[in-house]
Design an enzyme around this catalytic site. Structure first.
Site, PDB file in Angstrom:
ATOM      1  N   GLY A  11       0.864   2.766 -17.687  1.00  0.00           N
ATOM      2  CA  GLY A  11       1.613   1.847 -16.810  1.00  0.00           C
ATOM      3  C   GLY A  11       0.967   1.782 -15.436  1.00  0.00           C
ATOM      4  N   ILE A 127       4.814   6.795 -11.922  1.00  0.00           N
ATOM      5  CA  ILE A 127       6.016   6.707 -11.073  1.00  0.00           C
ATOM      6  C   ILE A 127       7.055   7.719 -11.553  1.00  0.00           C
ATOM      7  CG2 ILE A 127       5.658   4.270 -10.485  1.00  0.00           C
ATOM      8  CD1 ILE A 127       8.112   3.713 -12.406  1.00  0.00           C
ATOM      9  N   ASP A 128       6.935   8.190 -12.798  1.00  0.00           N
ATOM     10  CA  ASP A 128       7.946   9.115 -13.334  1.00  0.00           C
ATOM     11  C   ASP A 128       7.839  10.527 -12.752  1.00  0.00           C
ATOM     12  OD1 ASP A 128       8.746   7.015 -14.861  1.00  0.00           O
ATOM     13  OD2 ASP A 128       8.247   7.880 -16.812  1.00  0.00           O
ATOM     14  N   GLY A 171      12.218   6.181 -15.962  1.00  0.00           N
ATOM     15  CA  GLY A 171      12.196   7.624 -16.189  1.00  0.00           C
ATOM     16  C   GLY A 171      12.385   7.845 -17.669  1.00  0.00           C
ATOM     17  N   ARG A 172      11.261   7.930 -18.359  1.00  0.00           N
ATOM     18  CA  ARG A 172      11.291   7.983 -19.823  1.00  0.00           C
ATOM     19  C   ARG A 172      11.786   9.341 -20.316  1.00  0.00           C
ATOM     20  NH1 ARG A 172       5.673   6.681 -21.577  1.00  0.00           N
ATOM     21  NH2 ARG A 172       6.110   4.491 -21.926  1.00  0.00           N
ATOM     22  N   GLU A 223      16.591   5.318 -17.562  1.00  0.00           N
ATOM     23  CA  GLU A 223      16.502   4.573 -18.837  1.00  0.00           C
ATOM     24  C   GLU A 223      16.434   5.518 -20.045  1.00  0.00           C
ATOM     25  OE1 GLU A 223      12.720   2.472 -18.793  1.00  0.00           O
ATOM     26  OE2 GLU A 223      11.661   4.355 -18.544  1.00  0.00           O
ATOM     27  N   ARG A 267      29.665  -3.378 -13.050  1.00  0.00           N
ATOM     28  CA  ARG A 267      28.489  -4.237 -13.241  1.00  0.00           C
ATOM     29  C   ARG A 267      27.222  -3.382 -13.334  1.00  0.00           C
ATOM     30  NH1 ARG A 267      29.272  -9.619 -11.549  1.00  0.00           N
ATOM     31  NH2 ARG A 267      31.470 -10.097 -11.908  1.00  0.00           N
ATOM     32  N   HIS A 273      10.603  -3.172 -13.834  1.00  0.00           N
ATOM     33  CA  HIS A 273       9.252  -3.092 -13.260  1.00  0.00           C
ATOM     34  C   HIS A 273       9.208  -3.338 -11.754  1.00  0.00           C
ATOM     35  CE1 HIS A 273       8.431  -3.550 -17.586  1.00  0.00           C
ATOM     36  NE2 HIS A 273       7.463  -2.710 -17.304  1.00  0.00           N
ATOM     37  N   GLN A 275      10.343  -1.445  -9.739  1.00  0.00           N
ATOM     38  CA  GLN A 275      10.004  -0.107  -9.219  1.00  0.00           C
ATOM     39  C   GLN A 275       8.507   0.187  -9.271  1.00  0.00           C
ATOM     40  OE1 GLN A 275      13.111   2.727 -11.285  1.00  0.00           O
ATOM     41  NE2 GLN A 275      12.837   0.797 -12.309  1.00  0.00           N
TER      42      GLN A 275
HETATM   43  O1  F6P Z   1       4.642   4.621 -16.801  1.00  0.00           O
HETATM   44  C1  F6P Z   1       5.920   5.075 -16.805  1.00  0.00           C
HETATM   45  C2  F6P Z   1       6.901   3.978 -17.143  1.00  0.00           C
HETATM   46  O2  F6P Z   1       7.128   3.171 -16.019  1.00  0.00           O
HETATM   47  C3  F6P Z   1       8.185   4.541 -17.715  1.00  0.00           C
HETATM   48  O3  F6P Z   1       9.103   4.914 -16.711  1.00  0.00           O
HETATM   49  C4  F6P Z   1       8.659   3.421 -18.583  1.00  0.00           C
HETATM   50  O4  F6P Z   1       9.451   3.893 -19.647  1.00  0.00           O
HETATM   51  C5  F6P Z   1       7.396   2.825 -19.111  1.00  0.00           C
HETATM   52  O5  F6P Z   1       6.392   3.144 -18.183  1.00  0.00           O
HETATM   53  C6  F6P Z   1       7.467   1.330 -19.320  1.00  0.00           C
HETATM   54  O6  F6P Z   1       6.252   0.907 -19.773  1.00  0.00           O
HETATM   55  P1  F6P Z   1       5.864  -0.618 -20.060  1.00  0.00           P
HETATM   56  O7  F6P Z   1       5.708  -1.296 -18.751  1.00  0.00           O
HETATM   57  O8  F6P Z   1       4.582  -0.542 -20.797  1.00  0.00           O
HETATM   58  O9  F6P Z   1       6.983  -1.207 -20.871  1.00  0.00           O
END
Ligand code: F6P
Length: 343
Positions: A11, A127-128, A171-172, A223, A267, A273, A275
């Site tokens: 990413g 970013i995570d 934040g995966r 997320e 809500r 993205h 972020q």
């Molecule tokens: O690179 C980290 C991240 O921003 C994660 O927080 C997120 O789950 C993932 O990338 C999203 O990736 P993409 O933009 O490929 O869907």
């Protein structure tokens, strides 16, 4: 002239261009030529390159994204991918490769160092902020500041309309953005991948807050957070080349549950993205710059198989394999700080 290759994978994130600029400037000062591989490992598989000279890096310091482009290509998942990487490494007569990326890109770098391409140096980005062996990755600070600003903005509507506002952040596997933006933005509950969501607890906390006269609440959720049953909320089930699903939608699900159980209008806003975009903060520009310079120093010293890292305020280097061995999840002491403000 000795030659360094550089690629950015995974990413995109703010701070990649400052790294590229620093690598090129330092490398040229040290008598190297620099070749950029486009779109991460894909560029090395396809030998898709661009020359990186002083002119090509001029003016990129404040720009988000990466002038080299990026992709989530995994050479180990492509037929003949690793052989192509080796072939092009030799064809381009590289003395070293600087791989800039997160767990996936650097995971490949670490494997390659054992599979015949040992002259690699890693630079940690995401970013995570979930890479081990470094206190911070660049990109995180910018994402954190963007998320905090968004929470501040949502506060005004929450307060005026007496609503619960759920903010879904990235934040995966780790909830660093959620916890830190939640603390900075004054969140009333924070949900992270490290801790299962207890919906009863969340609702009880919101009700407690409302019972003391507050008519709005801000809930920040990563997320990657999961309900107790342990299933992710997904946008797409299909796995990418590194085995990741596409996350997104937990905020919507959570908001529905909160509204149903509390009766308060709720809500959701998904930052997505937003972020990852925009100009890097001063912190990320400086960190990226320091990382880039140290990466070239490692090349010069032939210290390969290493990743540059931040320890306190010092730039150090660590074994690549340690950095990708395990993810750095949220420090529970920090979560305890956040919890003081719940309810
Ligand atoms: O690179 C980290 C991240 O921003 C994660 O927080 C997120 O789950 C993932 O990338 C999203 O990736 P993409 O933009 O490929 O869907």
């Amino acid at each position: 002239m000795p030659r360094i290759g550089i690629l950015t994978g995974g990413g995109d994130c703010p701070g990649l261009n400052p790294v590229i600029r620093a690598v090129v400037r330092k490398a040229i000062n040290e008598g190297y030529e620099v070749i950029g591989f486009k779109n991460g490992w894909k560029g090395l598989i396809e030998n898709d390159t661009m020359a990186l000279d002083l002119a090509s890096i001029s003016g990129i310091l404040p720009k988000g994204g990466t002038i080299l482009g990026t992709s989530r290509t995994n050479p180990y998942k492509k037929e003949g991918g690793v052989a192509k990487v080796k072939e092009n490494f030799q064809k381009m007569d590289l003395n070293a490769l600087v791989a800039v990326g997160g767990e996936d890109t650097l995971g490949v770098a670490s494997k390659l160092t054992k599979d015949g391409i040992s002259n690699i140096v890693g630079v940690p980005k995401t970013i995570d902020n979930d890479l081990s062996s470094t206190d911070y990755t660049f990109g995180f600070d910018t994402a954190l500041n963007t998320a905090t600003e968004c929470i501040d903005r949502l506060h005004t509507t929450a307060e005026s309309h007496h609503r619960v506002m759920v903010v879904e952040v990235m934040g995966r596997h780790a909830g660093w953005i959620a916890v830190e933006s939640g603390i900075a933005g004054g969140a009333d509950f924070i949900l992270i991948p490290e801790l299962p969501i207890d919906i009863e607890e969340v609702c009880a906390s919101i009700k407690k807050r409302h019972s003391r006269g507050k008519t709005f609440s801000i809930i920040v959720v990563s997320e990657g957070a999961q309900f107790k049953e342990g299933t992710f909320v997904l946008q797409e089930e299909k796995l990418d080349e590194f085995g990741h699903v596409r996350l997104g939608g937990i905020g919507e699900k959570l908001a529905g549950e909160i509204e149903k159980k509390t009766g308060y209008e709720t809500r959701v806003t998904v930052l997505g993205h937003i972020q990852r975009g925009g100009t890097p903060t001063a912190f990320d520009r400086i960190l990226g710059t320091r990382f880039g310079i140290r990466a070239v120093e490692l090349v010069k010293q032939k210290k390969f198989g290493r990743m540059v890292a931040l320890s306190g305020n010092k730039i150090i280097d660590v074994p690549l394999e340690n950095a990708v061995a395990a993810l750095k999840t949220v420090d529970m002491e920090l979560y305890e700080v956040a919890k003081v403000f719940f309810g």
